[in-house]
Motif scaffolding. Structure first.
Motif, short mmCIF file in Angstrom:
data_model
loop_
_atom_site.label_atom_id
_atom_site.label_comp_id
_atom_site.label_asym_id
_atom_site.label_seq_id
_atom_site.Cartn_x
_atom_site.Cartn_y
_atom_site.Cartn_z
N ASP A 64 -9.07 9.57 13.13
CA ASP A 64 -10.30 8.85 13.48
C ASP A 64 -10.60 7.78 12.44
N GLY A 65 -9.56 7.11 12.00
CA GLY A 65 -9.69 6.10 10.96
C GLY A 65 -10.50 4.89 11.39
N MET A 66 -11.23 4.31 10.44
CA MET A 66 -11.97 3.09 10.73
C MET A 66 -11.28 1.87 10.14
N TYR A 67 -10.32 2.10 9.24
CA TYR A 67 -9.56 0.98 8.67
C TYR A 67 -8.21 1.50 8.23
N GLY A 68 -7.15 0.73 8.48
CA GLY A 68 -5.82 1.17 8.08
C GLY A 68 -4.90 0.02 7.74
N GLN A 69 -3.95 0.28 6.84
CA GLN A 69 -2.94 -0.70 6.44
C GLN A 69 -1.61 0.00 6.21
N ILE A 70 -0.53 -0.68 6.56
CA ILE A 70 0.83 -0.26 6.16
C ILE A 70 1.54 -1.49 5.64
N ALA A 71 2.28 -1.33 4.54
CA ALA A 71 3.13 -2.41 4.02
C ALA A 71 4.50 -1.84 3.73
N VAL A 72 5.53 -2.63 4.05
CA VAL A 72 6.91 -2.26 3.73
C VAL A 72 7.51 -3.41 2.93
N ILE A 73 8.08 -3.10 1.77
CA ILE A 73 8.70 -4.14 0.94
C ILE A 73 10.16 -3.77 0.67
N ASP A 74 10.92 -4.78 0.33
CA ASP A 74 12.31 -4.58 -0.08
C ASP A 74 12.28 -4.00 -1.50
N ALA A 75 12.82 -2.80 -1.67
CA ALA A 75 12.75 -2.13 -2.97
C ALA A 75 13.55 -2.84 -4.05
N THR A 76 14.53 -3.62 -3.68
CA THR A 76 15.37 -4.30 -4.68
C THR A 76 14.77 -5.61 -5.15
N THR A 77 13.95 -6.25 -4.30
CA THR A 77 13.41 -7.58 -4.63
C THR A 77 11.89 -7.63 -4.66
#
Length: 314
Positions: A64-77
């Motif tokens: 029942d979230g009111m705000y959400g974020q996901i981020a994916v980054i390149d672990a090497t750079t």
């Protein structure tokens, strides 16, 4: 006349379907084309869509979230590969029950105290204190002074007592972490800064900060040992790890506004595979406070993303 009416109904149904599908698709397309040049030059559209689907249809719904974020980054750079950012519109009649809408990703919405176990590990490393040294976490309650009382999550069961610093950090003992900070001359100041909930961050910053911590060259590699150990059998979150993938990172829950507990803040940072990371993920979901509140509420969804990333051919 009947033919015209049927045609009108068909057109109306088509327009309704187009609108319902279009709103969801447009949200993702707007985020992709408006922000990718600014913060995500290497944006992976397929991955962005997957992040939105997971955030919208799983994470926000589950909590029942009111705000959400996901981020994916390149672990090497440390290059940003994908992100998703959603918020429920505030409705005057029913509060946070409005439609889910795209919001600017850079919004700073979470605390940084997820990093406290890793900062504690760095303090031990800098003070040349072995992870194997014994520390007394007492009965799970430590009264430092009149204004500071520290409790471990298991204080009602008598705490952890005397354990190694490594065990204390792997079990997220706040008393153990506090005493790790105190091995530094300025430990009290560092502790206060680490638990400064006024300082806000977002999923991209969480992912990049953890990635930098994990890849820092160190002769003792305390951070790596704690980050990987948390998801192994000796760690407190070993049941949350994905099957067959060695994960380094941590889940955290912060119940905000002290005794009012007006909101629950779920966060996660992690990189994988831990021995030679390809990806690092930062995740935040914030909701109005309610029970139950457990760190396992989002681990299934996070693991779905981890497994999908590891299995896709790209």
């Amino acid at each position: 006349m009947k033919t015209i009416t049927q045609a009108f109904r068909t057109l109306l149904v088509f327009m309704l379907i187009f609108y319902c599908v279009g709103v969801y698709a447009q949200r993702k397309e707007v985020s992709y084309f408006n922000d990718s040049v600014e913060i995500c030059p290497l944006a992976d559209k397929e991955l962005i869509d997957s992040c939105y689907n997971l955030l919208d249809r799983n994470m926000m719904l589950e909590t029942d979230g009111m705000y959400g974020q996901i981020a994916v980054i390149d672990a090497t750079t440390s290059e940003v590969l994908a992100w998703a950012s959603l918020e429920k519109q505030l409705d005057d009649d029913c509060g946070w029950c409005g439609d889910m809408v795209y919001v600017p990703f850079k919004k700073q919405v979470c605390s940084t105290d997820i990093f406290v176990p890793f900062i504690a590990a760095k303090c031990l490393e800098k003070s040349n204190t072995s992870l194997g040294k014994m520390v007394d976490t007492e009965c799970g309650i430590l009264e430092v002074n009149d204004s500071l009382k520290i409790r471990d999550h298991n204080w009602r069961r008598g705490g952890y007592g005397k354990v190694t610093f490594e065990k204390a950090l792997l079990m997220k003992s706040r008393i153990g972490m506090y005493k790790a900070f105190m091995t530094m001359p300025n430990g009290a100041d560092l502790w206060e800064q680490a638990y400064d909930t006024i300082q806000k961050s977002n999923a991209i910053e969480l992912a990049i900060s953890f990635n930098q911590m994990y890849h820092q060259k160190s002769s003792l590699e305390y951070v790596k040992k704690i980050a990987t150990g948390i998801f192994e059998k000796t760690g407190i979150q070993h049941r949350l790890a994905p099957r067959g993938i060695k994960l380094a990172g941590i889940y955290n829950i912060l119940q905000c506004d002290d005794n009012k507990r007006s909101s629950d803040e779920f966060t996660f940072v992690g990189c994988f595979p831990a021995d030679n990371p390809k990806y690092t993920i930062g995740m935040v979901v914030v909701r109005p406070h309610k029970l139950p509140v457990t760190i396992g509420m989002l681990s299934i969804e996070v693991n779905l993303l981890i497994e999908w990333l590891m299995n896709r051919k790209k």
